[in-house]
Design a protein around this motif. Structure first.
Motif, PDB file in Angstrom:
ATOM      1  N   UNK A 256       0.849  -1.203  -0.059  1.00 44.30           N
ATOM      2  CA  UNK A 256      -0.044   0.043  -0.058  1.00 44.30           C
ATOM      3  C   UNK A 256       0.870   1.123  -0.087  1.00 44.30           C
ATOM      4  N   UNK A 257       0.514   2.362  -0.755  1.00 45.37           N
ATOM      5  CA  UNK A 257       1.282   3.637  -0.709  1.00 45.37           C
ATOM      6  C   UNK A 257       0.259   4.616  -0.151  1.00 45.37           C
ATOM      7  N   UNK A 258       0.968   5.181   0.839  1.00 47.69           N
ATOM      8  CA  UNK A 258       0.190   6.129   1.656  1.00 47.69           C
ATOM      9  C   UNK A 258       0.674   7.428   1.360  1.00 47.69           C
ATOM     10  N   UNK A 259       0.195   8.204   1.036  1.00 50.58           N
ATOM     11  CA  UNK A 259       0.594   9.821   0.665  1.00 50.58           C
ATOM     12  C   UNK A 259      -0.222  10.727   1.770  1.00 50.58           C
ATOM     13  N   UNK A 266       0.978  14.856  -7.954  1.00 47.97           N
ATOM     14  CA  UNK A 266       1.038  13.795  -8.640  1.00 47.97           C
ATOM     15  C   UNK A 266       1.573  12.430  -8.219  1.00 47.97           C
ATOM     16  N   UNK A 267       2.013  12.531  -7.028  1.00 47.72           N
ATOM     17  CA  UNK A 267       2.608  11.004  -6.237  1.00 47.72           C
ATOM     18  C   UNK A 267       1.086  10.734  -5.548  1.00 47.72           C
ATOM     19  N   UNK A 268       0.626  11.672  -5.031  1.00 42.67           N
ATOM     20  CA  UNK A 268      -0.781  11.326  -4.275  1.00 42.67           C
ATOM     21  C   UNK A 268      -1.758  10.674  -5.349  1.00 42.67           C
ATOM     22  N   UNK A 269      -1.643  10.960  -6.669  1.00 44.58           N
ATOM     23  CA  UNK A 269      -2.456  10.340  -7.502  1.00 44.58           C
ATOM     24  C   UNK A 269      -2.045   8.777  -7.824  1.00 44.58           C
ATOM     25  N   UNK A 270      -0.863   8.435  -7.121  1.00 43.47           N
ATOM     26  CA  UNK A 270      -0.719   6.754  -7.298  1.00 43.47           C
ATOM     27  C   UNK A 270      -1.094   6.181  -5.910  1.00 43.47           C
ATOM     28  N   UNK A 271      -1.475   6.991  -4.941  1.00 46.67           N
ATOM     29  CA  UNK A 271      -1.612   6.496  -3.652  1.00 46.67           C
ATOM     30  C   UNK A 271      -2.894   5.491  -3.455  1.00 46.67           C
ATOM     31  N   UNK A 272      -2.651   4.507  -2.504  1.00 51.95           N
ATOM     32  CA  UNK A 272      -3.754   3.668  -2.284  1.00 51.95           C
ATOM     33  C   UNK A 272      -4.792   4.501  -1.145  1.00 51.95           C
ATOM     34  N   UNK A 273      -3.898   5.311  -0.378  1.00 48.21           N
ATOM     35  CA  UNK A 273      -4.550   6.076   0.688  1.00 48.21           C
ATOM     36  C   UNK A 273      -3.828   7.374   0.724  1.00 48.21           C
ATOM     37  N   UNK A 337      -6.813   7.643   9.817  1.00 48.17           N
ATOM     38  CA  UNK A 337      -5.557   7.483  10.687  1.00 48.17           C
ATOM     39  C   UNK A 337      -5.306   6.192  11.124  1.00 48.17           C
ATOM     40  N   UNK A 338      -6.722   5.586  11.736  1.00 47.29           N
ATOM     41  CA  UNK A 338      -6.817   4.242  12.025  1.00 47.29           C
ATOM     42  C   UNK A 338      -6.560   3.364  10.936  1.00 47.29           C
ATOM     43  N   UNK A 339      -7.067   3.808   9.776  1.00 50.58           N
ATOM     44  CA  UNK A 339      -6.808   2.766   8.640  1.00 50.58           C
ATOM     45  C   UNK A 339      -5.395   2.719   8.193  1.00 50.58           C
ATOM     46  N   UNK A 340      -4.777   3.805   8.211  1.00 45.66           N
ATOM     47  CA  UNK A 340      -3.334   4.145   8.078  1.00 45.66           C
ATOM     48  C   UNK A 340      -2.461   3.226   9.001  1.00 45.66           C
ATOM     49  N   UNK A 341      -2.686   3.400  10.154  1.00 48.34           N
ATOM     50  CA  UNK A 341      -1.887   2.536  11.361  1.00 48.34           C
ATOM     51  C   UNK A 341      -1.944   0.998  11.069  1.00 48.34           C
ATOM     52  N   UNK A 342      -3.293   0.566  10.575  1.00 42.74           N
ATOM     53  CA  UNK A 342      -3.282  -0.928  10.501  1.00 42.74           C
ATOM     54  C   UNK A 342      -2.657  -0.939   9.319  1.00 42.74           C
ATOM     55  N   UNK A 343      -2.489  -0.161   8.054  1.00 40.69           N
ATOM     56  CA  UNK A 343      -1.932  -0.624   6.657  1.00 40.69           C
ATOM     57  C   UNK A 343      -0.401  -0.779   7.282  1.00 40.69           C
ATOM     58  N   UNK A 344       0.120   0.121   7.925  1.00 36.82           N
ATOM     59  CA  UNK A 344       1.556   0.206   8.420  1.00 36.82           C
ATOM     60  C   UNK A 344       1.718  -1.011   9.190  1.00 36.82           C
ATOM     61  N   UNK A 345       1.135  -1.442  10.115  1.00 36.81           N
ATOM     62  CA  UNK A 345       1.281  -2.477  11.080  1.00 36.81           C
ATOM     63  C   UNK A 345       1.061  -3.742  10.330  1.00 36.81           C
TER      64      UNK A 345
END
Length: 964
Positions: A256-259, A266-273, A337-345
């Motif tokens: 997952x790419x989190x921006x 243009x980087x955010x355009x590639x992001x999953x989150x 942000x909870x979703x981001x935390x779970x993706x990183x974990x």
């Protein structure tokens, strides 16, 4: 489309057609280049024979065969290889380096057009001075004599600190090292370069967390990442080729790419989150993510127990940042942000990437340390696919930082203590008393006299205050009276209107650059300005350090064009003028009276840079890697067979010991899964062995096969003696060590490399094995805190999250609370931020002078949200005024777009040549004006400096907009 400029530019006189020149006139290559350079800007046109058409001869064909020469792109820090095609001494074409493990046969728009920098018609062609309001051509001899005499007069009247030497991230390593040494021999620490205003808060924050202030892994290692977290960075535009490596992980690992960014880039355009948040609230955002991690027990408890100190104190601060408070401050929803935390974990190891969006703040050092703490909590450090991948900006900003072009340290981050000067004095073979005598003295608060040799100089971010501030309020003996901008774009700095005033108050302004830069035109001086043409890095040779700490070698593609000279030769000219060239070059081989041998400079810094392991990369080893790029793995960077078998590409520092040791380099910092002799490493024992009774050394863990299976301090001769390992030293090594400080000599000051060699023989890291520290007790905020920007429109948050109190450091009084207590938000309601474009780089002088790039982006603009635009009566593509909270304004085109959120506006920082609505094209030397001009966003950007490094604030100030 690109159009020829006709207004405000002095037309060149019409010249006789080259094709009409008599055929009997013989023209050698230099004559042709000189003539074609003045007539058509050095473009390889018509032919190298003066235009004559003759029958081809076999011998001529052989002599004009196309040769290929390897170099490195001079734009960002990815380090892309450029393969130049050269015929008869003329650069006629280029290809990307297909064998390069960095760019893998790719180029961005800037890299694809670098040939134009070496042949561009907008180059500064010969030395010039401004006299009576007019630019006049002068000789090099006249320029050096006039500038040198003026500087020595200033030195005699006001001291050496009244001349400011501003260096460059565009210098190669050898030139950067020589430049810092040059400032030392002149007798000042008023020396700095662009790193101060791009990643100084990274270097300070990261180095004070785990030992070294640099990218821990590499672009290539991102291939191994299971998650990618980018905050305050836009690599799709700022480092386009790096995106190849990011997307490979996304495709290969389903990472997952989190921006996280205030602007949908243009980087955010590639992001999953994509997480949009309010500029200047990075710490709050990261603590909001960590709140979920700690609340659920998702942190790596064993990693923290064995390798981290201070995480309990971090937990106490993070506990305050519940989802409601985080959303109140940042605008980012708690559930996201909870979703981001779970993706990183759930996707470990993950990497964290940041750029100047995170660094350029008054609390930038807090931001960078918060990013590090996130990785420590997740256990993502010291592992493939993890780390903090800090994308540096310019092509050699990493190297110039490492080589000490900074106002607070000597090369290698040795600092400015008496011990640091003693070390470099030994390397240089210099008399310490003579060197100290070059510096002025000052009287301290205790009434005692002390040498300015040991006092940090004025940072580049504040040089204008060195000119404008009352000397009574400074620790500088007198005002800065002469400014040397040696490869620096002034429009990259904030407070442009005050900079204009400062330039006009100087006795002398000297620009050394391939292009005139905005320095030549943004002031209204009629005299006292000198322009010296330095050649590009394609017209010389030397090493450059990519963002991942790898060293690469540029071979010279062509001879210096026009009357330009390499930077190291210009330094030689000044050293001779000042009378200490013999001392300065005593250990360096010379090619002529003024020109030091580049490889010899490399060997001199090899002899002294023990702290960061710039000692093992001899010129021969670096060149060997460049010649055998195809043998290095595209992910691990390790050579698989071939003459560099086992080495990591470019020998990323630290490359321990002498070149003869053949250490392979360190691909990923702090990775204990490898032997130190094979690129493994621990966290550095830089902060002592205990703090308040707590152990600061690692707990029961060590690098592979280490003979000390626990934490240990940095190595000294005494430690070798205590371990019984001193017998491993050779007689020569022992004698060299005893000559420094006997048993107290450590791994950083031993010029023989013996202590490092013996420690590594036993598979120990020379700098010790410690815990990373999550709390930096030496900083204004030991635990990273959110603090509101100086210019904030969230007055409701100022009481809860105030800035610092005003104080003096880096020789200058620095304002914080006295600005923040004033409410500017009623008159200036919009948040102003800034950043890069894919077409241009840095201050833009090179890239806006490149026709291929200039065609792509011809207008300076401000991005504004449709709701704000409609409320202000602003239409898309209309001209508007943007006024900063200190009253300076710029006139630009409006781009109405959803890229920015409501209440936030964005401007790129690559433009110059307009100033508060005035077109300055007519002020450039004839024919040296960039194709594209525009307002500098930094004219409107305001005061604000980081509490540790004096980094400028460019990402969170206030402005207002109205239709022009």
């Amino acid at each position: 489309m690109l159009r020829k400029k006709t207004n405000g530019v002095a037309r060149r006189p019409q010249r006789t057609s080259i094709l009409s020149v008599a055929a009997e006139k013989a023209v050698d290559r230099r004559t042709f280049l000189r003539g074609s350079g003045l007539a058509i800007g050095g473009l390889a046109a018509i032919g190298a024979t003066g235009g004559t058409v003759t029958q081809a001869q076999a011998q001529d064909a052989a002599n004009t065969a196309v040769q290929t020469v390897k170099s490195v792109c001079t734009h960002c820090s990815v380090g892309c290889t450029v393969v130049a095609e050269v015929q008869s001494g003329v650069w006629v074409g280029q290809e990307p380096g297909w064998d390069s493990p960095f760019n893998l046969g790719a180029h961005c728009a800037k890299g694809a057009s670098v040939r134009e920098h070496a042949h561009g018609e907008r180059r500064l062609k010969y030395p010039m001075k401004k006299e009576g309001g007019e630019w006049k051509r002068i000789s090099w001899e006249q320029a050096i004599n006039e500038i040198g005499d003026g500087m020595m007069k200033i030195r005699e009247e006001s001291g050496p600190d009244s001349v400011y030497w501003l260096g460059s991230a565009k210098h190669n390593n050898e030139q950067a090292y020589l430049f810092r040494k040059f400032a030392a021999y002149w007798g000042t620490n008023n020396v700095d370069h662009q790193a101060r205003i791009c990643h100084s808060t990274t270097v300070a924050g990261v180095a004070n967390t785990w030992g070294y202030g640099a990218m821990t892994n590499s672009y290539n290692d991102i291939h191994n990442s299971k998650a990618i977290f980018i905050i305050g960075g836009n690599p799709a535009e700022a480092h386009p080729v790096s995106l190849l490596h990011v997307l490979r992980a996304k495709e290969r690992n389903n990472a997952p790419l989190i921006v996280c960014d205030p602007r949908f880039t243009r980087t955010a355009a590639h992001a999953d989150e994509y997480v949009r948040f309010r500029p200047g609230t990075d710490v709050a955002l990261v603590w909001g993510i960590l709140w979920h991690i700690f609340e659920n027990g998702w942190e790596d408890k064993e990693f923290i127990r064995t390798r981290v100190w201070g995480m309990d104190q971090i937990k106490e601060e993070v506990a305050k940042w519940n989802p409601e408070e985080v959303e109140r401050v940042t605008g980012a929803p708690g559930e996201q942000l909870r979703r981001v935390a779970r993706q990183m974990v759930n996707n470990r190891p993950g990497t964290v990437i940041w750029c100047m969006g995170g660094t350029q703040h008054t609390n930038g050092n807090n931001n960078t340390r918060a990013y590090c703490v996130l990785q420590l909590a997740l256990g993502n450090m010291g592992t493939e696919g993890g780390g903090t991948n800090i994308f540096r900006g310019h092509d050699n900003v990493q190297g110039a930082t490492d080589l000490g072009v900074l106002s607070h340290t000597l090369p290698g981050y040795y600092g400015l203590s008496a011990g640091a000067w003693a070390h470099w004095g030994r390397v240089w073979g210099e008399d310490g008393d003579w060197l100290k005598g070059q510096f002025a003295t000052t009287t301290g608060a205790d009434g005692k006299e002390k040498s300015l040799q040991n006092l940090t100089g004025i940072p580049v971010s504040r040089w204008i205050d060195g000119v404008l501030e009352d000397p009574e309020n400074m620790d500088n003996p007198d005002k800065v009276r002469a400014m040397v901008l040696w490869g620096h774009a002034p429009n990259s700095q904030t407070r442009g209107k005050e900079m204009k005033t400062a330039m006009e108050k100087l006795d002398m302004l000297v620009v050394v650059d391939p292009f005139p830069t905005a320095s030549a035109v943004m002031q209204d001086r009629t005299d006292g300005v000198y322009l010296l043409p330095a050649c590009t890095q394609f017209e010389t040779r030397g090493s450059a350090t990519a963002s991942n700490r790898s060293l690469q070698w540029r071979d010279q593609i062509i001879d210096p064009l026009f009357e330009s000279k390499p930077d190291h030769e210009i330094m030689g000219l000044f050293a001779n003028k000042f009378g200490w060239a013999d001392r300065f070059f005593r250990n360096i081989e010379m090619e002529d009276e003024n020109t030091p041998n580049v490889e010899s400079i490399t060997r001199e810094f090899n002899a002294g840079l023990w702290t960061i392991g710039y000692t093992g990369q001899s010129p021969e080893r670096i060149k060997l890697h460049m010649a055998n790029q195809h043998t290095f793995d595209r992910t691990t960077l390790k050579a698989n067979g071939g003459p560099a078998d086992g080495d990591y590409y470019g020998m990323p520092w630290p490359c321990w010991g002498t070149p003869e040791m053949k250490h392979p380099g360190t691909p990923n910092l702090y990775d204990m899964s490898k032997r130190v002799s094979e690129g493994g490493l621990t966290f550095r024992a830089r902060f002592g062995v205990e703090r308040d009774g707590d152990n600061l050394l690692a707990e029961g863990v060590a690098s592979l096969d280490s003979e000390i299976q626990d934490g240990y301090p940095e190595f000294t001769l005494q430690m070798l003696m205590d371990l019984g390992w001193d017998g491993d030293l050779t007689d020569e090594e022992r004698a060299a060590i005893d000559a420094v400080a006997g048993p107290k000599t450590n791994w950083k000051t031993d010029l023989s490399g013996g202590i490092q060699r013996v420690a590594i023989k036993h598979e120990c890291a020379p700098f010790g094995n410690a815990k990373a520290r999550a709390v930096v007790w030496t900083f204004p905020d030991p635990i990273p805190l959110h603090r509101e920007p100086l210019y904030t429109n969230r007055r409701d948050l100022v009481a809860d999250y105030p800035t610092y109190e005003d104080r003096k450091f880096y020789r200058l009084p620095t304002m914080y609370a006295s600005i923040q207590k004033q409410d500017f938000s009623k008159d200036y309601p919009l948040i102003l931020t800034s950043g890069r474009l894919v077409e241009y780089e840095g201050g833009g002088d090179e890239t806006r002078s490149n026709p291929w790039l200039a065609e792509l982006q011809q207008d300076m603009f401000v991005e504004i949200n449709p709701r704000d635009a409609n409320n202000l009566g602003v239409r898309d593509q209309a001209q508007v005024w943007v006024e900063g909270a200190e009253g300076a304004k710029v006139k630009v085109m409006a781009m109405v777009t959803e890229r920015v959120g409501e209440g936030v506006v964005f401007m790129p920082f690559h433009f110059a040549g307009h100033f508060e609505g005035e077109d300055l094209r007519s002020k450039y030397p004839a024919g040296a004006d960039p194709y594209v001009l525009g307002e500098a966003t930094n004219t409107a950007q305001t005061y604000g400096y980081d509490s540790v490094t004096q980094m400028q604030e460019t990402k969170a100030t206030l402005c207002k907009i109205w239709a022009a």
